[in-house]
Design an enzyme around this catalytic site. Structure first.
Site, PDB file in Angstrom:
ATOM      1  N   LYS A 293       5.981  -0.925   5.241  1.00  0.00           N
ATOM      2  CA  LYS A 293       6.722  -1.486   6.218  1.00  0.00           C
ATOM      3  C   LYS A 293       5.503  -2.029   7.119  1.00  0.00           C
ATOM      4  O   LYS A 293       5.467  -2.929   7.916  1.00  0.00           O
ATOM      5  CB  LYS A 293       7.513  -0.626   7.071  1.00  0.00           C
TER       6      LYS A 293
ATOM      7  N   GLU B  51      13.646  -4.575   1.290  1.00  0.00           N
ATOM      8  CA  GLU B  51      14.739  -3.818   1.860  1.00  0.00           C
ATOM      9  C   GLU B  51      14.449  -2.186   2.148  1.00  0.00           C
ATOM     10  O   GLU B  51      15.099  -1.427   2.946  1.00  0.00           O
ATOM     11  CB  GLU B  51      16.153  -3.920   1.165  1.00  0.00           C
TER      12      GLU B  51
ATOM     13  N   VAL C  65      12.683   0.244   5.557  1.00  0.00           N
ATOM     14  CA  VAL C  65      13.498   1.221   6.591  1.00  0.00           C
ATOM     15  C   VAL C  65      14.688   1.391   5.915  1.00  0.00           C
ATOM     16  O   VAL C  65      15.563   0.649   5.320  1.00  0.00           O
ATOM     17  CB  VAL C  65      13.817   0.133   7.776  1.00  0.00           C
TER      18      VAL C  65
ATOM     19  N   GLY D 228       8.859  14.523  -1.223  1.00  0.00           N
ATOM     20  CA  GLY D 228       8.194  13.472  -1.663  1.00  0.00           C
ATOM     21  C   GLY D 228       8.469  12.204  -0.249  1.00  0.00           C
ATOM     22  O   GLY D 228       8.377  11.075  -0.580  1.00  0.00           O
TER      23      GLY D 228
ATOM     24  N   GLU E  63       4.943  10.717   4.911  1.00  0.00           N
ATOM     25  CA  GLU E  63       3.863   9.506   4.662  1.00  0.00           C
ATOM     26  C   GLU E  63       2.842  10.385   3.890  1.00  0.00           C
ATOM     27  O   GLU E  63       2.499  11.583   4.000  1.00  0.00           O
ATOM     28  CB  GLU E  63       3.389   9.133   5.915  1.00  0.00           C
TER      29      GLU E  63
ATOM     30  N   ASP F 133       5.082   6.222  12.023  1.00  0.00           N
ATOM     31  CA  ASP F 133       6.054   5.756  11.239  1.00  0.00           C
ATOM     32  C   ASP F 133       7.196   5.157  11.994  1.00  0.00           C
ATOM     33  O   ASP F 133       7.536   3.757  11.295  1.00  0.00           O
ATOM     34  CB  ASP F 133       6.542   6.748  10.186  1.00  0.00           C
TER      35      ASP F 133
ATOM     36  N   LYS G  44       8.293   1.116  11.988  1.00  0.00           N
ATOM     37  CA  LYS G  44       9.644   0.773  11.513  1.00  0.00           C
ATOM     38  C   LYS G  44      10.199  -0.102  12.640  1.00  0.00           C
ATOM     39  O   LYS G  44      10.750  -1.404  12.387  1.00  0.00           O
ATOM     40  CB  LYS G  44      10.517   1.862  11.143  1.00  0.00           C
TER      41      LYS G  44
HETATM   42  N1  LIG Z   1       8.195   8.282   0.101  1.00  0.00           N
HETATM   43  C1  LIG Z   1       9.399   7.547   0.448  1.00  0.00           C
HETATM   44  O1  LIG Z   1      10.466   8.160   0.398  1.00  0.00           O
HETATM   45  C2  LIG Z   1       9.398   6.217   1.225  1.00  0.00           C
HETATM   46  C3  LIG Z   1      10.374   5.601   1.508  1.00  0.00           C
HETATM   47  C4  LIG Z   1      10.286   4.269   1.958  1.00  0.00           C
HETATM   48  C5  LIG Z   1       9.090   3.589   1.992  1.00  0.00           C
HETATM   49  N2  LIG Z   1       7.893   4.120   1.300  1.00  0.00           N
HETATM   50  C6  LIG Z   1       6.553   3.653   1.750  1.00  0.00           C
HETATM   51  O2  LIG Z   1       6.417   3.254   0.069  1.00  0.00           O
HETATM   52  C7  LIG Z   1       5.002   3.289   0.217  1.00  0.00           C
HETATM   53  C8  LIG Z   1       4.504   4.257  -1.080  1.00  0.00           C
HETATM   54  O3  LIG Z   1       5.026   5.613  -0.601  1.00  0.00           O
HETATM   55  P1  LIG Z   1       4.570   6.881  -1.678  1.00  0.00           P
HETATM   56  O4  LIG Z   1       5.575   7.826  -0.931  1.00  0.00           O
HETATM   57  O5  LIG Z   1       5.022   6.534  -3.055  1.00  0.00           O
HETATM   58  O6  LIG Z   1       3.300   7.175  -1.365  1.00  0.00           O
HETATM   59  P2  LIG Z   1       2.296   8.082  -2.130  1.00  0.00           P
HETATM   60  O7  LIG Z   1       3.038   9.035  -3.059  1.00  0.00           O
HETATM   61  O8  LIG Z   1       1.344   8.363  -1.269  1.00  0.00           O
HETATM   62  O9  LIG Z   1       1.530   7.052  -3.138  1.00  0.00           O
HETATM   63  C9  LIG Z   1       0.532   6.091  -2.623  1.00  0.00           C
HETATM   64  C10 LIG Z   1       0.155   5.358  -3.982  1.00  0.00           C
HETATM   65  O10 LIG Z   1      -0.679   4.104  -3.172  1.00  0.00           O
HETATM   66  C11 LIG Z   1      -2.000   3.978  -3.832  1.00  0.00           C
HETATM   67  N3  LIG Z   1      -2.828   3.460  -3.107  1.00  0.00           N
HETATM   68  C12 LIG Z   1      -3.372   3.564  -1.984  1.00  0.00           C
HETATM   69  N4  LIG Z   1      -4.067   2.910  -1.381  1.00  0.00           N
HETATM   70  C13 LIG Z   1      -4.535   1.979  -2.424  1.00  0.00           C
HETATM   71  C14 LIG Z   1      -5.271   0.709  -2.686  1.00  0.00           C
HETATM   72  N5  LIG Z   1      -6.022   0.417  -1.603  1.00  0.00           N
HETATM   73  N6  LIG Z   1      -5.147   0.147  -3.735  1.00  0.00           N
HETATM   74  C15 LIG Z   1      -4.355   0.487  -4.705  1.00  0.00           C
HETATM   75  N7  LIG Z   1      -3.640   1.549  -4.652  1.00  0.00           N
HETATM   76  C16 LIG Z   1      -3.491   2.192  -3.513  1.00  0.00           C
HETATM   77  C17 LIG Z   1      -2.140   5.441  -4.330  1.00  0.00           C
HETATM   78  O11 LIG Z   1      -3.162   5.658  -5.438  1.00  0.00           O
HETATM   79  P3  LIG Z   1      -3.690   7.099  -6.066  1.00  0.00           P
HETATM   80  O12 LIG Z   1      -2.719   7.239  -6.773  1.00  0.00           O
HETATM   81  O13 LIG Z   1      -5.019   6.845  -6.638  1.00  0.00           O
HETATM   82  O14 LIG Z   1      -4.057   7.764  -4.940  1.00  0.00           O
HETATM   83  C18 LIG Z   1      -0.809   6.073  -4.714  1.00  0.00           C
HETATM   84  O15 LIG Z   1      -0.526   5.877  -6.000  1.00  0.00           O
HETATM   85  C19 LIG Z   1       4.137   3.628   1.375  1.00  0.00           C
HETATM   86  O16 LIG Z   1       4.004   2.437   2.062  1.00  0.00           O
HETATM   87  C20 LIG Z   1       5.445   4.153   2.169  1.00  0.00           C
HETATM   88  O17 LIG Z   1       5.467   3.726   3.533  1.00  0.00           O
HETATM   89  C21 LIG Z   1       8.023   5.496   1.117  1.00  0.00           C
END
Ligand SMILES: NC(=O)c1ccc[n+]([C@@H]2O[C@H](COP(=O)([O-])OP(=O)(O)OC[C@H]3O[C@@H](n4cnc5c(N)ncnc54)[C@H](OP(=O)(O)O)[C@@H]3O)[C@@H](O)[C@H]2O)c1
Length: 316
Positions: free
Chosen positions: A100, A124, A127, A181, A184, A195, A199
């Site tokens: 976001k 989508e 949020v 999972g 953040e 967060d 949003k």
């Molecule tokens: N988790 C949820 O339920 C959820 C729901 C809606 C939206 N989101 C959004 O979706 C996104 C991902 O969430 P997540 O839960 O999957 O996060 P996560 O598990 O912490 O994974 C983040 C990923 O981003 C990579 N990364 C960070 N900085 C980077 C950079 N400069 N260049 C390339 N890769 C980079 C990390 O690399 P490394 O593996 O090398 O550390 C990791 O693979 C976030 O923006 C979050 O706000 C998450």
């Protein structure tokens, strides 16, 4: 359609699993993934090797048609996702993101850049995971103006407050959200209301053409809430909820607030527990209407990304 991933964390893994499960129904194939510390992979096997020198090199080699941007949120700037998205637009790629930050910091500019390049931009899952918010307004509410919104949009704080209400500690609640999972990458972004503020700014920018930044949201998180506060609210038939609200001011402008509120148990925003989320849109022609998601998991975030990809194929 070939899909490049930036970020390979909880959401990206769930998305790759979903594409694999649904591969007979949908024509999306993984072209590669690039991460911060875990290297870069090319091809559908996702065998990670040495990192590409930068995102430009990754995108040039991956030869994808769409970027799915899933890097960590940086609430203060929207980076690095903002740059990643622009690198993709510059190469004629469509972009789907669950991050976001870019919407909260530069939505109008990104929308204009995508249009200028003739590519699609979808978000989508940013949020309420895969529940329709932006798509509901775009597809189902033609002619309606969104004047404001009220939401209970942060799952991690709900889980922390529920844990505290059940006699567990603040740290237990954080650990529970992390194990699911849904926290953040840095959970203080949830706890301190960032967060929710990001949003709110994203929603205001997309739905209300607000052109605001998260820093403009009046923000108070739940760090100062004690177990005693949670119990006292419960004893009074109330629930503490970290709310995100926006309203159009009579003289123009938009006021946005994130703060813990003690709400009566019957308030719609107090009815959603744990990972469940609720967003009410206050509109001119349709009154107040809402979207609710009951206990979504990261699989529903992955579905939101898939729905965006399907939506893009409809425009081609
Ligand atoms: N988790 C949820 O339920 C959820 C729901 C809606 C939206 N989101 C959004 O979706 C996104 C991902 O969430 P997540 O839960 O999957 O996060 P996560 O598990 O912490 O994974 C983040 C990923 O981003 C990579 N990364 C960070 N900085 C980077 C950079 N400069 N260049 C390339 N890769 C980079 C990390 O690399 P490394 O593996 O090398 O550390 C990791 O693979 C976030 O923006 C979050 O706000 C998450």
């Amino acid at each position: 359609m070939r899909v490049a991933l930036i970020g390979y964390g909880s959401v990206a893994r769930a998305f790759v699993r979903l594409l694999d499960e649904q591969k007979k129904r949908f024509p999306f194939r993984i072209a590669g993934a690039h991460t911060l510390r875990h290297g870069t992979a090319y091809g559908p096997e996702l065998a990670f090797g040495p990192a590409a020198a930068n995102v430009a090199e990754f995108l040039d080699k991956a030869q994808a048609e769409v970027l799915v941007e899933l890097s960590s949120l940086a609430p203060e700037t929207g980076e690095p996702a903002l740059t990643h998205i622009r690198e993709a637009f510059a190469r004629g790629l469509h972009v789907v993101t669950a991050n976001k930050g870019p919407l909260a910091h530069a939505f109008a500019a990104l929308r204009a850049e995508a249009a200028a390049r003739g590519v699609e931009f979808r978000y989508e899952s940013t949020v309420m995971d895969g529940s329709p918010v932006y798509n509901m307004v775009r597809n189902c509410l033609p002619g309606v103006r969104v004047l404001g919104f009220s939401g209970a949009l942060n799952s991690t704080t709900k889980i922390i407050l529920r844990a505290m209400g059940n006699g567990r500690t603040f740290a237990d609640g954080v650990a529970e959200a992390q194990s699911m999972g849904i926290a953040e990458t840095d959970p203080s972004y949830d706890v301190d209301g960032w967060d929710s503020a990001v949003k709110a700014a994203a929603l205001a920018n997309v739905l209300m053409d607000a052109n605001v930044r998260p820093q403009e949201v009046e923000r108070e998180g739940i760090r100062a809430i004690s177990a005693e506060d949670v119990r006292a609210a419960g004893d009074a038939g109330e629930q503490i909820v970290l709310t995100s609200r926006a309203e159009t001011l009579p003289g123009g402008g938009i006021r946005m607030r994130v703060r813990p509120e003690r709400l009566p148990i019957g308030d719609p925003l107090a009815t959603v527990q744990g990972t469940s989320n609720l967003l009410l849109l206050h509109t001119d022609l349709m009154g107040t209407l809402g979207t609710i998601s009951i206990e979504p998991r990261v699989e529903q975030t992955a579905y939101g990304l898939l729905s965006d990809l399907v939506d893009i194929t409809r425009t081609l």
